[in-house]
Design an enzyme around this catalytic site. Structure first.
Site, PDB file in Angstrom:
ATOM      1  N   GLU A  17      18.809  -7.167 -10.884  1.00 14.09           N
ATOM      2  CA  GLU A  17      18.340  -6.416  -9.720  1.00 14.09           C
ATOM      3  C   GLU A  17      17.057  -7.029  -9.167  1.00 14.09           C
ATOM      4  O   GLU A  17      16.076  -7.184  -9.879  1.00 14.09           O
ATOM      5  CB  GLU A  17      18.118  -4.950 -10.087  1.00 14.09           C
ATOM      6  CG  GLU A  17      19.369  -4.227 -10.589  1.00 14.09           C
ATOM      7  CD  GLU A  17      20.461  -4.133  -9.527  1.00 14.09           C
ATOM      8  OE1 GLU A  17      20.163  -4.359  -8.329  1.00 14.09           O
ATOM      9  OE2 GLU A  17      21.608  -3.829  -9.891  1.00 14.09           O
ATOM     10  N   CYS A  30      18.941   4.575 -12.433  1.00 14.30           N
ATOM     11  CA  CYS A  30      18.568   3.178 -12.687  1.00 14.30           C
ATOM     12  C   CYS A  30      17.512   2.718 -11.689  1.00 14.30           C
ATOM     13  O   CYS A  30      16.456   2.199 -12.064  1.00 14.30           O
ATOM     14  CB  CYS A  30      19.797   2.279 -12.626  1.00 14.30           C
ATOM     15  SG  CYS A  30      20.925   2.514 -14.034  1.00 14.30           S
ATOM     16  N   HIS A  71      21.757  -4.404 -14.627  1.00 10.91           N
ATOM     17  CA  HIS A  71      22.926  -3.536 -14.754  1.00 10.91           C
ATOM     18  C   HIS A  71      23.981  -4.270 -15.574  1.00 10.91           C
ATOM     19  O   HIS A  71      24.268  -5.445 -15.311  1.00 10.91           O
ATOM     20  CB  HIS A  71      23.497  -3.182 -13.379  1.00 10.91           C
ATOM     21  CG  HIS A  71      22.960  -1.910 -12.822  1.00 10.91           C
ATOM     22  ND1 HIS A  71      22.223  -1.857 -11.656  1.00 10.91           N
ATOM     23  CD2 HIS A  71      23.051  -0.627 -13.272  1.00 10.91           C
ATOM     24  CE1 HIS A  71      21.879  -0.600 -11.410  1.00 10.91           C
ATOM     25  NE2 HIS A  71      22.371   0.150 -12.370  1.00 10.91           N
TER      26      HIS A  71
END
Length: 217
Positions: free
Chosen positions: A83, A146, A170
Site C-alpha cells: 500500500e 486496514c 495486504h
C-alpha cells in the site's frame, strides 16, 4: 541497542473465521532470532476502530520501533499488495467487531488528506519478486480498518515527532478459505506468507543498517 521492528496483524472479523495475519504474527513471534541484533515485536489488533487505535499506540510506545510493517487481509487478491497511501476517511458498510459502522467520516478531524508509506516499497517489491512471490503496488488501502490503522499509525508517528517508518501490506486469504468460498482464487498458504514477511523484514533491516552507516560516516 539494536534495531527494533514492530509487526502487526488483525484478528478475524465479519464472516472471516481466520484472519491469516493472526497466525502470521504467531509464526513470526516463534522465529528463532533470524535477524541478529534486531528485536522483533508483534501485535494482533482487534478489528475495531477504537480498540485498534489504543492497541497500536500501546504497542508503539512499548516497542519504540525504528520501523513498523502492518498486515491485513484482502479477500479479492492472490497477490501481496504494497500500500502506497493511507487516506483520512472511514467509509465501509461492514461494521467493526464492536458493531460500529462509519460512513464518510474522517479518521483525524484536522488531519491531512493522506500520508505516503514511509518504508522503501520499491526495495521490498524488488526483493519479493526476486523471491518468486506474487506482489503488486496498491494505491488504495480501502476505507475499513486496514486503511484506518495505516492512517492512524502514520499520523501518530508524525504527531509524536518520531522518525519511525511505516508500511502496510495486504495479503491474500488462505487457500482453504478461497476453496470454501468457491472463488476463482488460489490464495496463499501460511508458509509463503511467513516467507514473504521474512523478505520484507530483511529489506527493512538492510535499509536501517544502511541509514545508520550513512549517519555515522
Amino acid at each position: 541497542m539494536g534495531a527494533r521492528i514492530l509487526l502487526t496483524g488483525f484478528k478475524p472479523f465479519g464472516e472471516l473465521a481466520i484472519n491469516p495475519t493472526e497466525p502470521l504474527m504467531e509464526a513470526i513471534a516463534a522465529w528463532e532470532n533470524p535477524f541478529p541484533g534486531v528485536v522483533l515485536h508483534t501485535a494482533v489488533l482487534d478489528v475495531d476502530y477504537v480498540r485498534a487505535e489504543r492497541q497500536f499506540r500501546e504497542a508503539l510506545l512499548r516497542a519504540r520501533p525504528d520501523a513498523i510493517l502492518s498486515f491485513g487481509v484482502s479477500g479479492g487478491t492472490d497477490e501481496l499488495c504494497l500500500e502506497r497511501i493511507a487516506v483520512n476517511v472511514d467509509d465501509a458498510s461492514l461494521p467493526d467487531s464492536g458493531g460500529q459502522t462509519r460512513a464518510g467520516s474522517r479518521i483525524v478531524a484536522q488531519g491531512p488528506v493522506g500520508y505516503w508509506a514511509t518504508l522503501d516499497l520499491e526495495s521490498i517489491h524488488a526483493a519479493l519478486v526476486e523471491a518468486g512471490l506474487p506482489v503488486r503496488y496498491s494505491n488504495h488501502a480501502g476505507a475499513y480498518l486496514c486503511n484506518h490503522l495505516f492512517y492512524y499509525g502514520l499520523h501518530l508517528i508524525a504527531s509524536l515527532g518520531l522518525e519511525t517508518r511505516m508500511g502496510f501490506v495486504h495479503v491474500p486469504p488462505l487457500p482453504e478459505q478461497v476453496r470454501e468460498g468457491g472463488r476463482a482464487q488460489v490464495g496463499m498458504g501460511l508458509e509463503r506468507l511467513v516467507a514473504a514477511a521474512r523478505v520484507c523484514v530483511s529489506v527493512m533491516v538492510r535499509d536501517m543498517a544502511g541509514a545508520e552507516s550513512r549517519s555515522g560516516s
